[in-house]
Design a protein around this motif. Structure first.
Motif, PDB file in Angstrom:
ATOM      1  N   UNK A  42     -11.576   0.697 -13.607  1.00 27.84           N
ATOM      2  CA  UNK A  42     -11.652   1.660 -12.494  1.00 27.84           C
ATOM      3  C   UNK A  42     -11.723   0.987 -11.115  1.00 27.84           C
ATOM      4  N   UNK A  43     -11.085  -0.180 -11.003  1.00 20.33           N
ATOM      5  CA  UNK A  43     -11.007  -0.885  -9.718  1.00 20.33           C
ATOM      6  C   UNK A  43      -9.826  -0.380  -8.895  1.00 20.33           C
ATOM      7  N   UNK A  44      -8.825   0.141  -9.589  1.00 21.17           N
ATOM      8  CA  UNK A  44      -7.654   0.736  -8.926  1.00 21.17           C
ATOM      9  C   UNK A  44      -7.424   2.125  -9.507  1.00 21.17           C
ATOM     10  N   UNK A  45      -6.788   2.977  -8.715  1.00 22.25           N
ATOM     11  CA  UNK A  45      -6.560   4.344  -9.161  1.00 22.25           C
ATOM     12  C   UNK A  45      -5.160   4.570  -9.723  1.00 22.25           C
ATOM     13  N   UNK A  46      -4.238   3.677  -9.384  1.00 21.52           N
ATOM     14  CA  UNK A  46      -2.838   3.886  -9.769  1.00 21.52           C
ATOM     15  C   UNK A  46      -2.162   2.537  -9.994  1.00 21.52           C
ATOM     16  N   UNK A  47      -1.695   2.308 -11.204  1.00 18.56           N
ATOM     17  CA  UNK A  47      -1.137   0.999 -11.557  1.00 18.56           C
ATOM     18  C   UNK A  47       0.174   0.684 -10.840  1.00 18.56           C
ATOM     19  N   UNK A  48       1.140   1.592 -10.913  1.00 16.92           N
ATOM     20  CA  UNK A  48       2.478   1.293 -10.374  1.00 16.92           C
ATOM     21  C   UNK A  48       2.465   1.028  -8.872  1.00 16.92           C
ATOM     22  N   UNK A  49       1.711   1.826  -8.133  1.00 19.54           N
ATOM     23  CA  UNK A  49       1.680   1.602  -6.680  1.00 19.54           C
ATOM     24  C   UNK A  49       1.012   0.274  -6.358  1.00 19.54           C
ATOM     25  N   UNK A  50      -0.016  -0.091  -7.119  1.00 22.02           N
ATOM     26  CA  UNK A  50      -0.673  -1.383  -6.902  1.00 22.02           C
ATOM     27  C   UNK A  50       0.303  -2.530  -7.176  1.00 22.02           C
ATOM     28  N   UNK A  51       1.000  -2.465  -8.305  1.00 26.16           N
ATOM     29  CA  UNK A  51       1.975  -3.512  -8.647  1.00 26.16           C
ATOM     30  C   UNK A  51       3.054  -3.596  -7.569  1.00 26.16           C
ATOM     31  N   UNK A  52       3.545  -2.450  -7.125  1.00 24.57           N
ATOM     32  CA  UNK A  52       4.561  -2.446  -6.060  1.00 24.57           C
ATOM     33  C   UNK A  52       4.042  -3.106  -4.794  1.00 24.57           C
ATOM     34  N   UNK A  53       2.787  -2.840  -4.436  1.00 29.24           N
ATOM     35  CA  UNK A  53       2.205  -3.442  -3.236  1.00 29.24           C
ATOM     36  C   UNK A  53       2.040  -4.950  -3.389  1.00 29.24           C
ATOM     37  N   UNK A  54       1.681  -5.400  -4.575  1.00 32.23           N
ATOM     38  CA  UNK A  54       1.556  -6.842  -4.819  1.00 32.23           C
ATOM     39  C   UNK A  54       2.930  -7.502  -4.678  1.00 32.23           C
ATOM     40  N   UNK A  55       3.954  -6.893  -5.245  1.00 35.72           N
ATOM     41  CA  UNK A  55       5.291  -7.474  -5.150  1.00 35.72           C
ATOM     42  C   UNK A  55       5.876  -7.377  -3.740  1.00 35.72           C
ATOM     43  N   UNK A  56       5.453  -6.382  -2.990  1.00 30.28           N
ATOM     44  CA  UNK A  56       5.854  -6.295  -1.584  1.00 30.28           C
ATOM     45  C   UNK A  56       5.309  -7.513  -0.838  1.00 30.28           C
ATOM     46  N   UNK A  57       4.063  -7.879  -1.106  1.00 30.60           N
ATOM     47  CA  UNK A  57       3.477  -9.071  -0.490  1.00 30.60           C
ATOM     48  C   UNK A  57       4.190 -10.337  -0.979  1.00 30.60           C
ATOM     49  N   UNK A  58       4.573 -10.385  -2.231  1.00 26.73           N
ATOM     50  CA  UNK A  58       5.269 -11.549  -2.785  1.00 26.73           C
ATOM     51  C   UNK A  58       6.592 -11.799  -2.062  1.00 26.73           C
ATOM     52  N   UNK A  59       7.218 -10.733  -1.563  1.00 29.81           N
ATOM     53  CA  UNK A  59       8.480 -10.883  -0.835  1.00 29.81           C
ATOM     54  C   UNK A  59       8.296 -11.634   0.478  1.00 29.81           C
ATOM     55  N   UNK A  60       7.082 -11.605   1.032  1.00 34.22           N
ATOM     56  CA  UNK A  60       6.797 -12.307   2.279  1.00 34.22           C
ATOM     57  C   UNK A  60       6.707 -13.813   2.080  1.00 34.22           C
ATOM     58  N   UNK A  61       6.448 -14.250   0.871  1.00 35.67           N
ATOM     59  CA  UNK A  61       6.321 -15.670   0.569  1.00 35.67           C
ATOM     60  C   UNK A  61       5.544 -15.837  -0.718  1.00 35.67           C
ATOM     61  N   UNK A  62       5.840 -16.893  -1.407  1.00 36.68           N
ATOM     62  CA  UNK A  62       5.226 -17.132  -2.702  1.00 36.68           C
ATOM     63  C   UNK A  62       3.721 -17.320  -2.588  1.00 36.68           C
ATOM     64  N   UNK A  63       3.015 -16.808  -3.561  1.00 38.52           N
ATOM     65  CA  UNK A  63       1.575 -16.994  -3.639  1.00 38.52           C
ATOM     66  C   UNK A  63       1.230 -18.092  -4.646  1.00 38.52           C
TER      67      UNK A  63
END
Length: 161
Positions: A42-63
């Motif tokens: 219960x740390x996040x409310x929605x899996x797909x939107x969280x994953x999309x946001x993580x990958x949006x950040x990944x597009x800015x540069x590799x982590x």
């Protein structure tokens, strides 16, 4: 050197947010697995939107960092409780750059309200820990999620200057 800005990692890393020697096919697979843990706890409310946001950040540069570590993260409205999920991998996976492979993934889930403060402090604190080669070796050699948890939360093998 200890600073007054350290965050108690025990408040953001829970035993149920750690996977030890897990199998993952690729970057998306391990981020999905860690996201599932965050959702279950219960740390996040929605899996797909969280994953999309993580990958949006990944597009800015590799982590991906050196020595087989990756620290994916991203701003997401779906985060209900700032948390960190961690996985050690049974086999290295390709991360981003042609020769960049990881075997430890530390996924940050940070609430919007914490982005400017807690997020930066958490990244800084974990980065300092990851600058210690003994600490990294200890993570990679850990056999259980209890060992990984103890390394981060108790920092028994981490030397502060």
């Amino acid at each position: 050197m200890k600073t007054e800005n350290n965050i108690n990692l025990g408040k953001v890393i829970k035993l149920n947010l750690i996977k030890s020697h897990t199998e993952a096919a690729d970057k998306k697979d391990i981020i999905t697995q860690l996201t599932d843990l965050l959702y279950r706890e219960k740390c996040i409310s929605e899996k797909e939107s969280f994953i999309n946001d993580v990958f949006l950040r990944e597009e800015e540069g590799s982590t991906g960092l050196s020595q087989g570590i990756a620290i994916p993260h991203g701003k997401s409205k779906s985060v209900k409780k700032t948390s960190i999920a961690i996985a050690t991998l049974k086999n290295q996976i390709f991360w981003e750059e042609p020769d960049e492979h990881v075997e430890v993934v530390i996924l940050f889930a940070v609430q919007d309200k914490d982005v400017e403060t807690t997020h930066i402090l958490l990244l800084q604190q974990v980065a300092i820990m990851l600058a210690d080669e003994e600490f990294i070796d200890s993570i990679k050699k850990s056999k259980t999620k209890n060992e990984i948890y103890s390394l981060f939360v108790n920092r028994k093998n981490f030397k502060e200057d």
